[in-house]
Scaffold this motif. Sequence first.
Motif, PDB file in Angstrom:
ATOM      1  N   ILE A  44      15.765  -1.175  -0.790  1.00  0.00           N
ATOM      2  CA  ILE A  44      14.868  -0.564  -1.230  1.00  0.00           C
ATOM      3  C   ILE A  44      15.272   0.720  -1.556  1.00  0.00           C
ATOM      4  O   ILE A  44      14.665   1.552  -2.516  1.00  0.00           O
ATOM      5  N   LYS A  51      12.861   3.682 -10.079  1.00  0.00           N
ATOM      6  CA  LYS A  51      11.381   3.636 -10.269  1.00  0.00           C
ATOM      7  C   LYS A  51      10.897   4.924 -10.421  1.00  0.00           C
ATOM      8  O   LYS A  51      11.401   6.023  -9.995  1.00  0.00           O
ATOM      9  N   PHE A  58       4.403   1.878  -4.748  1.00  0.00           N
ATOM     10  CA  PHE A  58       4.022   0.499  -4.482  1.00  0.00           C
ATOM     11  C   PHE A  58       5.294  -0.293  -3.971  1.00  0.00           C
ATOM     12  O   PHE A  58       5.167  -1.280  -3.079  1.00  0.00           O
ATOM     13  N   LEU A  59       6.175   0.248  -4.081  1.00  0.00           N
ATOM     14  CA  LEU A  59       7.663  -0.452  -3.575  1.00  0.00           C
ATOM     15  C   LEU A  59       7.656  -0.171  -2.111  1.00  0.00           C
ATOM     16  O   LEU A  59       7.929  -0.846  -1.428  1.00  0.00           O
ATOM     17  N   ARG A  62       5.788  -2.164   0.417  1.00  0.00           N
ATOM     18  CA  ARG A  62       6.430  -3.446   0.685  1.00  0.00           C
ATOM     19  C   ARG A  62       7.633  -3.625   1.553  1.00  0.00           C
ATOM     20  O   ARG A  62       8.440  -4.592   1.814  1.00  0.00           O
ATOM     21  N   ILE A  63       7.981  -2.111   2.265  1.00  0.00           N
ATOM     22  CA  ILE A  63       9.002  -2.122   3.177  1.00  0.00           C
ATOM     23  C   ILE A  63       8.441  -2.928   4.474  1.00  0.00           C
ATOM     24  O   ILE A  63       9.187  -3.850   4.879  1.00  0.00           O
ATOM     25  N   SER A  68       1.902  -0.900   6.275  1.00  0.00           N
ATOM     26  CA  SER A  68       1.974  -0.712   4.796  1.00  0.00           C
ATOM     27  C   SER A  68       1.164   0.449   4.455  1.00  0.00           C
ATOM     28  O   SER A  68       1.145   0.635   3.198  1.00  0.00           O
ATOM     29  N   HIS A 147      -1.538  -4.478   2.326  1.00  0.00           N
ATOM     30  CA  HIS A 147      -0.986  -3.815   1.412  1.00  0.00           C
ATOM     31  C   HIS A 147      -2.127  -3.017   0.367  1.00  0.00           C
ATOM     32  O   HIS A 147      -2.388  -3.532  -0.514  1.00  0.00           O
TER      33      HIS A 147
END
Lengths: 400, 146, 140
Positions: A44, A51, A58-59, A62-63, A68, A147
Amino acid sequence: MKKVIVPIGPYHSLFEEPEYFALYCDGERVVDIEWMAGYNHRGIEKLSESKHWDQVTFLIERICGICSTSHPIAYCNAVEDLAKIEIPERAKYIRSIVGELERLHSHLLWVGLAGHFLGYNTVFMWAWKYREPILDIMEMVTGNRNHYAMMKIGGVRRDIENEDIDIIKKILDELKGKLEMLTGAVLDDPVLAARLKGVGVLTKQDIKDYGAVGPVARASGVDIDVRRDNPHAAYNLVEWKVITCQDGDVFSKAVVRLLECFESIKIIEQSLVRLKKIKGDIAIEVRYIPSGEGIGRYEAPRGECYHYVRSDGTSRPVRHKIRAPSYVNIPTFKASCIGETIADVTIILAGIDPCYCCTERAITVYDADTRKKLFDGKDLMKLSQEKTRKIKKQLGFKEK
Amino acid sequence: MEIIEQVKEKFKSKIKSVFFHNEKRVYLEIDKEDLIDVVKFIFHDLDARFITASGIDNLKDMEILYHFSLDSDGIVISLRVFIDRDNPCIESITSIVKGALNIEREMYELLGIKFLNHPGLKRFLTDEFPEGFYPLRKDSPGRAEQ
Amino acid sequence: MAIDLKTKALKKSLFVFHLSTGSCNNCDIEILDCLTPRFDIERFGMVLVGSVKHADVLLVTGIGTIKNAERIKKLYEQMPKPGFVVAIGACACTGGIFKEGYQMAGPIDKIIPVDVYIPGCPPKPEAMIAGIVKLLEKIK
Ligand code: SF4
């Protein structure tokens, strides 16, 4: 006695920290433990460099699915620290509310899983049942059960409507009663006390050596909480206190987590009352991130999330370092597991709450010399559940 | 910021520069030879908590930041060390901070920085990378050639 | 798909095994959520089992990292046949947001054959149940 290696894992999921543990056992006792990671490593930090500043939220959401919103808050704090942005007051309260709701659902999730590991499936079902209304609030407020995509550099993405506030309050009131019941049931249970007290003790020195954070540290009497020490969002605007325990065993960790739930409800309730009165924007527009570096921290349910970002004035981060709380909490196993029996290791591992989702991991026990299979995952779980049953018998409970 | 004054007092010219981003975030630049002494002082005498370390590839050199937190004041001190990119090696701080074990292994793997006197400096996250592929270096492609 | 006795018997009570291969945890939690009182898939005779050797269905989440790829294949081989694979979540179906990452070996259908895809990030428990029902229809 021959030394036996018990591999636990590798299936487990969190950002860089899916776990594979090799327990070196002498009979029932664990004499050493080794940790291997990387099964879920998704790169990541590198992806983040490709990005846009805004897309990164948003990335990093998602870790980890449970935290979240913690990572985005920490990241936004970091970028706001870099660009010296002050967010509007309304956004502050909304951030706190979403963050605390997440803490509630995360702690309930942990209580449930811990119960499952001990063979107390009633606790598992209860806790997860009470967790559902919180996810309902989340769905109502943010549009998704997990999320949430609520955080944004300079504020939040969605507002909480006044009509929703009343519904949230009602749900929380109901939840409070149930939580009290659950807390009482868990903390007064003699079997759980026999199983958890004095198990997997971490001393203050261990916490300092490994740099452990969050409930793990607070259960050992180390009074740290980023929400108080480094105020952000609305944490310095409402009344609440940091829960600590002195014993450092798994039981204290459970106590800390359960009591923290009530503090979270307190924070949410106060924030909701204020939110009704405060008018104004929920975000300010951020057009340009200057070059420089920034550090952001947030107290996730598992401990301090730490983000470091560096910018060179372009539209993407040059470097984005992420330190999730379990990264420092997991190595404390080296201090807490050694000398314990295999049956207890399951709950000690769970006690740290290393983003435990894979209740059924691929666990296999090999004899170190012959590599012959001795137990598999189910047996380990059974071992743990049998021990609970034995204690129950000793305490005079009837088997159903 | 008495605490930073204390550090400056103790190490004087060894601290090459001090940069206050704001009153809670301080960046100190030191030489890599002085790292162990400064870390010892911050970790033991100031009773700071080790948060993490982050390596950065600047193309002309490499940079490591060691982040420490003074929890009672909410201050984060970051020690900045520059090292040579062609031969990136630095003394390991694991003898002082046990918690640095894994992060150093990770940096060794992703950036190719060698930590001297590290117990068990082996790959941590992935064993399938080809030799010499360091994903976090700026000139590395996003993916390893397979 | 040929209907033989084995497949027919399998349809009555699916034993599922959950395999996470580099996911963010959320899909996995939603799978567990299906077990708990609100959704309770056990009423359809589905049970989450602890070993792949007892499973009829593999629920795969996550992108399939390079380190995991071998292990996924091995687990798939160990699953008794006939068996089915369900890819859960955007990650497992396409790679999702992690597609460009250096650790990506998936998506899952590059590694093992997949029968049903359930997209979503994460798919809601209802969606997962619907997906499994689709799988049952497919077996018919
Ligand atoms: S699909 Fe979404 S929720 Fe599921 S593992 Fe991937 S990132 Fe997480």
